[in-house]
Design a protein around this motif. Structure first.
Motif, PDB file in Angstrom:
ATOM      1  N   ARG A  20     -24.889  96.147 -94.292  1.00 19.64           N
ATOM      2  CA  ARG A  20     -23.885  96.720 -93.395  1.00 19.64           C
ATOM      3  C   ARG A  20     -23.943  98.245 -93.401  1.00 19.64           C
ATOM      4  O   ARG A  20     -23.797  98.888 -92.350  1.00 19.64           O
ATOM      5  N   ILE A  21     -24.134  98.816 -94.582  1.00 18.25           N
ATOM      6  CA  ILE A  21     -24.210 100.276 -94.674  1.00 18.25           C
ATOM      7  C   ILE A  21     -25.442 100.789 -93.935  1.00 18.25           C
ATOM      8  O   ILE A  21     -25.385 101.800 -93.226  1.00 18.25           O
ATOM      9  N   ALA A  22     -26.560 100.078 -94.084  1.00 20.48           N
ATOM     10  CA  ALA A  22     -27.779 100.476 -93.377  1.00 20.48           C
ATOM     11  C   ALA A  22     -27.594 100.359 -91.865  1.00 20.48           C
ATOM     12  O   ALA A  22     -28.001 101.252 -91.105  1.00 20.48           O
ATOM     13  N   GLN A  23     -26.992  99.283 -91.422  1.00 18.37           N
ATOM     14  CA  GLN A  23     -26.746  99.100 -89.992  1.00 18.37           C
ATOM     15  C   GLN A  23     -25.861 100.208 -89.439  1.00 18.37           C
ATOM     16  O   GLN A  23     -26.076 100.699 -88.318  1.00 18.37           O
ATOM     17  N   LEU A  24     -24.893 100.621 -90.228  1.00 18.75           N
ATOM     18  CA  LEU A  24     -23.929 101.622 -89.787  1.00 18.75           C
ATOM     19  C   LEU A  24     -24.498 103.035 -89.818  1.00 18.75           C
ATOM     20  O   LEU A  24     -24.307 103.815 -88.871  1.00 18.75           O
ATOM     21  N   CYS A  25     -25.206 103.366 -90.890  1.00 21.47           N
ATOM     22  CA  CYS A  25     -25.567 104.765 -91.140  1.00 21.47           C
ATOM     23  C   CYS A  25     -27.038 105.099 -90.929  1.00 21.47           C
ATOM     24  O   CYS A  25     -27.364 106.239 -90.569  1.00 21.47           O
ATOM     25  N   LEU A  26     -27.925 104.140 -91.171  1.00 22.00           N
ATOM     26  CA  LEU A  26     -29.351 104.466 -91.175  1.00 22.00           C
ATOM     27  C   LEU A  26     -29.859 105.018 -89.843  1.00 22.00           C
ATOM     28  O   LEU A  26     -30.657 105.971 -89.851  1.00 22.00           O
ATOM     29  N   PRO A  27     -29.447 104.482 -88.686  1.00 18.10           N
ATOM     30  CA  PRO A  27     -29.934 105.086 -87.436  1.00 18.10           C
ATOM     31  C   PRO A  27     -29.595 106.570 -87.315  1.00 18.10           C
ATOM     32  O   PRO A  27     -30.429 107.369 -86.863  1.00 18.10           O
ATOM     33  N   LEU A  28     -28.391 106.944 -87.737  1.00 17.78           N
ATOM     34  CA  LEU A  28     -28.003 108.354 -87.667  1.00 17.78           C
ATOM     35  C   LEU A  28     -28.715 109.181 -88.730  1.00 17.78           C
ATOM     36  O   LEU A  28     -29.042 110.353 -88.497  1.00 17.78           O
ATOM     37  N   VAL A  29     -28.961 108.581 -89.881  1.00 18.14           N
ATOM     38  CA  VAL A  29     -29.720 109.273 -90.926  1.00 18.14           C
ATOM     39  C   VAL A  29     -31.136 109.577 -90.435  1.00 18.14           C
ATOM     40  O   VAL A  29     -31.657 110.686 -90.622  1.00 18.14           O
ATOM     41  N   ILE A  30     -31.754 108.602 -89.782  1.00 14.94           N
ATOM     42  CA  ILE A  30     -33.102 108.811 -89.238  1.00 14.94           C
ATOM     43  C   ILE A  30     -33.068 109.853 -88.123  1.00 14.94           C
ATOM     44  O   ILE A  30     -33.951 110.722 -88.041  1.00 14.94           O
ATOM     45  N   LEU A  31     -32.044 109.783 -87.270  1.00 16.35           N
ATOM     46  CA  LEU A  31     -31.904 110.787 -86.211  1.00 16.35           C
ATOM     47  C   LEU A  31     -31.796 112.185 -86.800  1.00 16.35           C
ATOM     48  O   LEU A  31     -32.433 113.133 -86.305  1.00 16.35           O
ATOM     49  N   GLU A  32     -31.020 112.319 -87.855  1.00 17.98           N
ATOM     50  CA  GLU A  32     -30.881 113.622 -88.508  1.00 17.98           C
ATOM     51  C   GLU A  32     -32.228 114.113 -89.031  1.00 17.98           C
ATOM     52  O   GLU A  32     -32.583 115.288 -88.870  1.00 17.98           O
ATOM     53  N   ALA A  33     -33.002 113.208 -89.642  1.00 13.93           N
ATOM     54  CA  ALA A  33     -34.313 113.586 -90.170  1.00 13.93           C
ATOM     55  C   ALA A  33     -35.265 113.991 -89.049  1.00 13.93           C
ATOM     56  O   ALA A  33     -36.042 114.945 -89.187  1.00 13.93           O
ATOM     57  N   VAL A  34     -35.206 113.275 -87.923  1.00 15.11           N
ATOM     58  CA  VAL A  34     -36.054 113.615 -86.774  1.00 15.11           C
ATOM     59  C   VAL A  34     -35.690 114.997 -86.235  1.00 15.11           C
ATOM     60  O   VAL A  34     -36.566 115.825 -85.943  1.00 15.11           O
ATOM     61  N   LEU A  35     -34.394 115.253 -86.106  1.00 17.39           N
ATOM     62  CA  LEU A  35     -33.950 116.558 -85.612  1.00 17.39           C
ATOM     63  C   LEU A  35     -34.349 117.677 -86.576  1.00 17.39           C
ATOM     64  O   LEU A  35     -34.758 118.763 -86.143  1.00 17.39           O
ATOM     65  N   GLN A  36     -34.225 117.399 -87.873  1.00 19.96           N
ATOM     66  CA  GLN A  36     -34.625 118.405 -88.859  1.00 19.96           C
ATOM     67  C   GLN A  36     -36.113 118.706 -88.747  1.00 19.96           C
ATOM     68  O   GLN A  36     -36.531 119.869 -88.836  1.00 19.96           O
ATOM     69  N   GLN A  37     -36.911 117.668 -88.550  1.00 22.61           N
ATOM     70  CA  GLN A  37     -38.348 117.881 -88.373  1.00 22.61           C
ATOM     71  C   GLN A  37     -38.626 118.722 -87.137  1.00 22.61           C
ATOM     72  O   GLN A  37     -39.475 119.621 -87.151  1.00 22.61           O
ATOM     73  N   GLY A  38     -37.913 118.415 -86.059  1.00 20.12           N
ATOM     74  CA  GLY A  38     -38.107 119.178 -84.832  1.00 20.12           C
ATOM     75  C   GLY A  38     -37.748 120.639 -85.002  1.00 20.12           C
ATOM     76  O   GLY A  38     -38.466 121.530 -84.528  1.00 20.12           O
ATOM     77  N   VAL A  39     -36.645 120.889 -85.696  1.00 24.38           N
ATOM     78  CA  VAL A  39     -36.225 122.272 -85.944  1.00 24.38           C
ATOM     79  C   VAL A  39     -37.237 122.988 -86.829  1.00 24.38           C
ATOM     80  O   VAL A  39     -37.632 124.128 -86.554  1.00 24.38           O
ATOM     81  N   ASP A  40     -37.670 122.312 -87.901  1.00 23.19           N
ATOM     82  CA  ASP A  40     -38.645 122.927 -88.807  1.00 23.19           C
ATOM     83  C   ASP A  40     -39.947 123.248 -88.083  1.00 23.19           C
ATOM     84  O   ASP A  40     -40.574 124.287 -88.324  1.00 23.19           O
ATOM     85  N   SER A  41     -40.346 122.346 -87.194  1.00 28.61           N
ATOM     86  CA  SER A  41     -41.581 122.567 -86.440  1.00 28.61           C
ATOM     87  C   SER A  41     -41.430 123.724 -85.462  1.00 28.61           C
ATOM     88  O   SER A  41     -42.365 124.499 -85.249  1.00 28.61           O
TER      89      SER A  41
END
Length: 219
Positions: A20-41
């Motif tokens: 349940r925690i993964a279903q709730l939070c993991l998509p946003l956690v991955i989105l945050e990581a993707v955005l961080q990668q984009g900013v770093d790049s």
């Protein structure tokens, strides 16, 4: 209040509700990581680090508020839908983002002053998120009340935080050693997402401690 019991109970809850925690939070956690990668790049290794903080302020309050609401609901035996929790978290976002910004600024200033003041602030402000989300307090009021609640419990809170964060820091360091920069973007995304998701265990631990302290009658 035994910190080891808090950690044990929190670990049991985290494992039991991992899906349940993964279903709730993991998509946003991955989105945050993707955005961080984009900013770093975009800004490069020597770019302004504040952009990463801004990305965190955009996404972190959403999944953390949703998780806090989920923890509160489960403590009362309820099982709300993920979309309802996220909708409620979205309403909390402006105040939560402001609280996160204030906490981050103060802790960074504290860390710059020989580290220990930052560690003290990390403990003193630990309950602010729960007070804002669950009690409806404004950011400054939540920070003040967190300082009051943490009084007399400093070492217990610190032990719980370090018991979670130190292994995660070591794990992150080990992953960087195994996959040193420059990393494959997918590997970097996987490492960052797993690390951020596991950090949610800190939210579970501190929620458990918050509930125990908040429910304790005044002397």
């Amino acid at each position: 209040m035994n910190p080891l019991e808090v950690l044990r109970d929190s670990l049991y809850f985290f494992k039991r509700h991992l899906g349940r925690i993964a279903q709730l939070c993991l998509p946003l956690v991955i989105l945050e990581a993707v955005l961080q990668q984009g900013v770093d790049s975009a800004v490069g290794a020597d770019g302004f680090s504040g952009y990463s903080v801004i990305v965190g302020l955009l996404v972190y309050p959403l999944y953390t508020a949703a998780l806090i609401l989920f923890l509160d609901a489960r403590s009362r035996g309820e099982a709300p839908r993920a979309r309802d929790l996220l909708a409620a978290a979205l309403l909390q976002w402006p105040r939560f983002a402001l609280l996160t910004a204030l906490n981050t600024l103060l802790i960074l200033i504290g860390i710059s002053l020989y580290f220990l003041p930052g560690l003290w602030l990390m403990v003193v402000l630990a309950f602010g998120e729960y007070l804002l989300v669950l009690k409806g307090l404004a950011p400054l009021a939540a920070m003040k009340e967190s300082a009051r609640l943490s009084r007399g419990h400093f070492w217990r809170i610190l032990l719980c935080i370090l018991a979670v964060m130190v292994p995660l820091w070591l794990l992150k360091g080990a992953s960087v050693s195994v996959y040193p920069p420059p990393q494959n973007p997918l590997v970097s995304l996987l490492i960052d997402s797993i690390h951020s998701f596991l950090q949610l265990f800190t939210t579970v631990v501190l929620f458990r401690m918050f509930m125990l302290i908040a429910e304790k009658p005044e002397p």
